[in-house]
Design a protein around this motif. Sequence first.
Motif, PDB file in Angstrom:
ATOM      1  N   GLY A 176      -0.066 -19.497 -52.394  1.00  0.00           N
ATOM      2  CA  GLY A 176      -0.322 -20.549 -53.376  1.00  0.00           C
ATOM      3  C   GLY A 176       0.352 -21.860 -52.994  1.00  0.00           C
ATOM      4  N   THR A 177       0.233 -22.244 -51.716  1.00  0.00           N
ATOM      5  CA  THR A 177       0.850 -23.488 -51.243  1.00  0.00           C
ATOM      6  C   THR A 177       0.362 -24.673 -52.066  1.00  0.00           C
ATOM      7  N   THR A 178       1.319 -25.483 -52.523  1.00  0.00           N
ATOM      8  CA  THR A 178       0.949 -26.649 -53.331  1.00  0.00           C
ATOM      9  C   THR A 178       1.126 -27.961 -52.569  1.00  0.00           C
ATOM     10  N   VAL A 179       2.064 -27.947 -51.603  1.00  0.00           N
ATOM     11  CA  VAL A 179       2.325 -29.162 -50.823  1.00  0.00           C
ATOM     12  C   VAL A 179       2.322 -28.781 -49.341  1.00  0.00           C
ATOM     13  N   ALA A 180       1.667 -29.597 -48.517  1.00  0.00           N
ATOM     14  CA  ALA A 180       1.710 -29.332 -47.078  1.00  0.00           C
ATOM     15  C   ALA A 180       2.079 -30.599 -46.346  1.00  0.00           C
ATOM     16  N   HIS A 181       2.787 -30.411 -45.242  1.00  0.00           N
ATOM     17  CA  HIS A 181       3.135 -31.526 -44.367  1.00  0.00           C
ATOM     18  C   HIS A 181       2.300 -31.337 -43.117  1.00  0.00           C
ATOM     19  N   ILE A 182       1.486 -32.334 -42.796  1.00  0.00           N
ATOM     20  CA  ILE A 182       0.461 -32.113 -41.774  1.00  0.00           C
ATOM     21  C   ILE A 182       0.090 -33.424 -41.091  1.00  0.00           C
ATOM     22  N   ILE A 183      -0.243 -33.346 -39.827  1.00  0.00           N
ATOM     23  CA  ILE A 183      -0.721 -34.537 -39.106  1.00  0.00           C
ATOM     24  C   ILE A 183      -2.126 -34.865 -39.632  1.00  0.00           C
ATOM     25  N   PRO A 184      -2.393 -36.126 -39.952  1.00  0.00           N
ATOM     26  CA  PRO A 184      -3.677 -36.448 -40.605  1.00  0.00           C
ATOM     27  C   PRO A 184      -4.914 -35.993 -39.821  1.00  0.00           C
ATOM     28  N   SER A 185      -4.912 -36.217 -38.500  1.00  0.00           N
ATOM     29  CA  SER A 185      -6.108 -35.819 -37.740  1.00  0.00           C
ATOM     30  C   SER A 185      -6.257 -34.287 -37.785  1.00  0.00           C
ATOM     31  N   TYR A 186      -5.137 -33.593 -37.785  1.00  0.00           N
ATOM     32  CA  TYR A 186      -5.217 -32.126 -37.842  1.00  0.00           C
ATOM     33  C   TYR A 186      -5.712 -31.665 -39.214  1.00  0.00           C
ATOM     34  N   SER A 187      -5.352 -32.395 -40.250  1.00  0.00           N
ATOM     35  CA  SER A 187      -5.805 -31.976 -41.582  1.00  0.00           C
ATOM     36  C   SER A 187      -7.329 -32.057 -41.668  1.00  0.00           C
ATOM     37  N   LEU A 188      -7.908 -33.026 -40.966  1.00  0.00           N
ATOM     38  CA  LEU A 188      -9.370 -33.124 -40.971  1.00  0.00           C
ATOM     39  C   LEU A 188      -9.987 -32.025 -40.109  1.00  0.00           C
ATOM     40  N   LYS A 189      -9.315 -31.741 -39.003  1.00  0.00           N
ATOM     41  CA  LYS A 189      -9.779 -30.673 -38.115  1.00  0.00           C
ATOM     42  C   LYS A 189      -9.727 -29.317 -38.856  1.00  0.00           C
ATOM     43  N   LEU A 190      -8.685 -29.134 -39.631  1.00  0.00           N
ATOM     44  CA  LEU A 190      -8.489 -27.871 -40.345  1.00  0.00           C
ATOM     45  C   LEU A 190      -9.628 -27.587 -41.338  1.00  0.00           C
ATOM     46  N   LEU A 191     -10.327 -28.630 -41.730  1.00  0.00           N
ATOM     47  CA  LEU A 191     -11.452 -28.441 -42.657  1.00  0.00           C
ATOM     48  C   LEU A 191     -12.521 -27.534 -42.044  1.00  0.00           C
ATOM     49  N   GLU A 192     -12.631 -27.603 -40.707  1.00  0.00           N
ATOM     50  CA  GLU A 192     -13.622 -26.744 -40.044  1.00  0.00           C
ATOM     51  C   GLU A 192     -13.221 -25.272 -40.203  1.00  0.00           C
ATOM     52  N   THR A 193     -11.924 -25.014 -40.151  1.00  0.00           N
ATOM     53  CA  THR A 193     -11.455 -23.635 -40.318  1.00  0.00           C
ATOM     54  C   THR A 193     -11.684 -23.165 -41.758  1.00  0.00           C
ATOM     55  N   PHE A 194     -11.365 -24.048 -42.708  1.00  0.00           N
ATOM     56  CA  PHE A 194     -11.641 -23.708 -44.112  1.00  0.00           C
ATOM     57  C   PHE A 194     -13.109 -23.337 -44.266  1.00  0.00           C
ATOM     58  N   ASP A 195     -13.946 -24.171 -43.666  1.00  0.00           N
ATOM     59  CA  ASP A 195     -15.383 -23.984 -43.775  1.00  0.00           C
ATOM     60  C   ASP A 195     -15.803 -22.638 -43.174  1.00  0.00           C
ATOM     61  N   ALA A 196     -15.291 -22.376 -41.963  1.00  0.00           N
ATOM     62  CA  ALA A 196     -15.645 -21.130 -41.280  1.00  0.00           C
ATOM     63  C   ALA A 196     -15.175 -19.912 -42.078  1.00  0.00           C
ATOM     64  N   MET A 197     -14.096 -20.063 -42.836  1.00  0.00           N
ATOM     65  CA  MET A 197     -13.571 -18.939 -43.604  1.00  0.00           C
ATOM     66  C   MET A 197     -14.169 -18.883 -45.010  1.00  0.00           C
ATOM     67  N   GLY A 198     -15.061 -19.824 -45.290  1.00  0.00           N
ATOM     68  CA  GLY A 198     -15.733 -19.840 -46.584  1.00  0.00           C
ATOM     69  C   GLY A 198     -14.795 -20.192 -47.740  1.00  0.00           C
ATOM     70  N   ILE A 199     -13.782 -21.006 -47.443  1.00  0.00           N
ATOM     71  CA  ILE A 199     -12.828 -21.392 -48.488  1.00  0.00           C
ATOM     72  C   ILE A 199     -12.919 -22.903 -48.712  1.00  0.00           C
ATOM     73  N   ASP A 200     -13.015 -23.275 -49.959  1.00  0.00           N
ATOM     74  CA  ASP A 200     -13.062 -24.707 -50.283  1.00  0.00           C
ATOM     75  C   ASP A 200     -11.635 -25.163 -50.615  1.00  0.00           C
ATOM     76  N   PRO A 201     -11.078 -26.057 -49.784  1.00  0.00           N
ATOM     77  CA  PRO A 201      -9.676 -26.440 -50.010  1.00  0.00           C
ATOM     78  C   PRO A 201      -9.454 -27.093 -51.375  1.00  0.00           C
ATOM     79  N   LYS A 202     -10.514 -27.657 -51.918  1.00  0.00           N
ATOM     80  CA  LYS A 202     -10.398 -28.351 -53.193  1.00  0.00           C
ATOM     81  C   LYS A 202     -10.406 -27.366 -54.360  1.00  0.00           C
ATOM     82  N   LYS A 203     -11.318 -26.403 -54.283  1.00  0.00           N
ATOM     83  CA  LYS A 203     -11.491 -25.506 -55.426  1.00  0.00           C
ATOM     84  C   LYS A 203     -10.710 -24.207 -55.290  1.00  0.00           C
ATOM     85  N   ASP A 204     -10.565 -23.731 -54.059  1.00  0.00           N
ATOM     86  CA  ASP A 204     -10.017 -22.387 -53.887  1.00  0.00           C
ATOM     87  C   ASP A 204      -8.541 -22.359 -53.506  1.00  0.00           C
TER      88      ASP A 204
END
Length: 438
Positions: A176-204
């Motif tokens: 239940g992570t609420t805060v993350a420290h992340i490099i901005p370009s990596y945070s956008l890249k990570l969206l592909e992983t969320f997508d591949a895992m079928g998880i919506d970072p906003k809702k899930d």
Amino acid sequence: MEDRFWDRKIELLPREGLEALQTERLRETVQKAGRAPFYRKAFSQQGITPEQIKGLDDLRRLPFTTKQDLRSGFPDGFLAVDRSDVVRMHASSGTTGRPIVVYHSRGDIRQWTDRVARCLYMAGVRRSDVFQNMMGYGLFTGGLGLHYGAETLGAMVIPMGAGNSRRQVRFIQQFGTTVAHIIPSYSLKLLETFDAMGIDPKKDTRLRILVVGAEPHSEEVRNRIEEAYGVFAVNCYGLSEMSGPGVAFECPRKNGLHAWEDSYILEIVDPDTLEPLPDGETGEIVLTTLRREAMPLIRYRTRDLAMAHPGTCSCGRAHRRLSRIKGRTDDMLIIKGVNVYPIQVEQVLMVFEEVGNNYLILLDREGPADRMTVRIEMSPEMRSRGRGELEALRKKIIHSLRGEILFTPKVDFVEPGTLPAGEGKALRVIDNRPGGET
Ligand code: ADP
Ligand code: ZN
């Protein structure tokens, strides 16, 4: 108890009080720095003594310190305490030649930690938060710096380090992570992983704040991060030479990064003449440490370009606000005789909703002329478009880029996931021109 990280006395100190404090601490710093071989020599050659510091204007008597000085002082030329008082060292990547080493006393680590905790508290992080630190640990300061700060604040810290995207996503969910420290370009890249895992970072997920920093990024990129994650993405600036992250940090008003002037003197100077510039004018950030013991640095030329916003912030803090970092002086590209910063290209691209999150600027030479090609990853939505539509979009992008950089670049669309993307700072430019650097 966590309220101690909302230091009203210091954060709300009016300008005059802040400047009096800075003057006093500058005098102490000159005294301390004089014990390091580099400054001992410089001060004695220039006849500088701590007693000469009577006001902030006296800062101008003091010499600048450059990255080159730090390199030539390797390893101990800037050490101002006995080695036995050093409890940690960090080093910046040092792409060429000797790395830059920064030593910390116990007091230095405490100061830095409290400053980071103050930043996090200001952004809204509390002890009930679960803080996933996705920055590299080790010599890089992003890992340990935020780790200590978040832990001291009382949050539960998950010391993930960089990379391992699927695991990052799994942990965000499982703990239940609420805060993350992340490099901005990596945070956008990570969206592909969320997508591949079928998880919506906003809702899930329970993410509500992303602390982003360590590399230049535009307001448009911040908007994309906030939109995709449903969070407040707060900008954090720092550099190893000034301890690390937490030199300047955004407050929730989102109108600049408060530079902690009880800990640093902030100057913006013209990088050519070295004359100080007024608020509102862009130049090189120059910082003087005010609290450091093991390795005080005086008028350190960061090479980072930004301005200080004029006026005060509506949050009430008197500490001046830095604009976003435009890049480093050495990031500036001279293309067809025009000065271009990669961030200018990013600002243009990211306004186009259709454009994916990754891009790369390629430079080469065609005969006597420079050529710039901007490679852009397509978003999934773009891939479903017809040729004609893509051509029209390409034309629009070229037109906007020309408006910003004043010449006409080439624009190529490439498949998602084909441009280099790591877990560290993004690579934005490949310069294949003879004599060019990557
Ligand atoms: P290195 O010099 O090896 O990259 P650092 O980790 O010390 O090592 O990097 C600090 C540099 O990173 C800063 O000088 C600046 O150029 C960049 N940087 C850090 N935070 C930000 C930020 N929030 N926005 C833009 N650039 C940043
Ligand atoms: Zn503010």
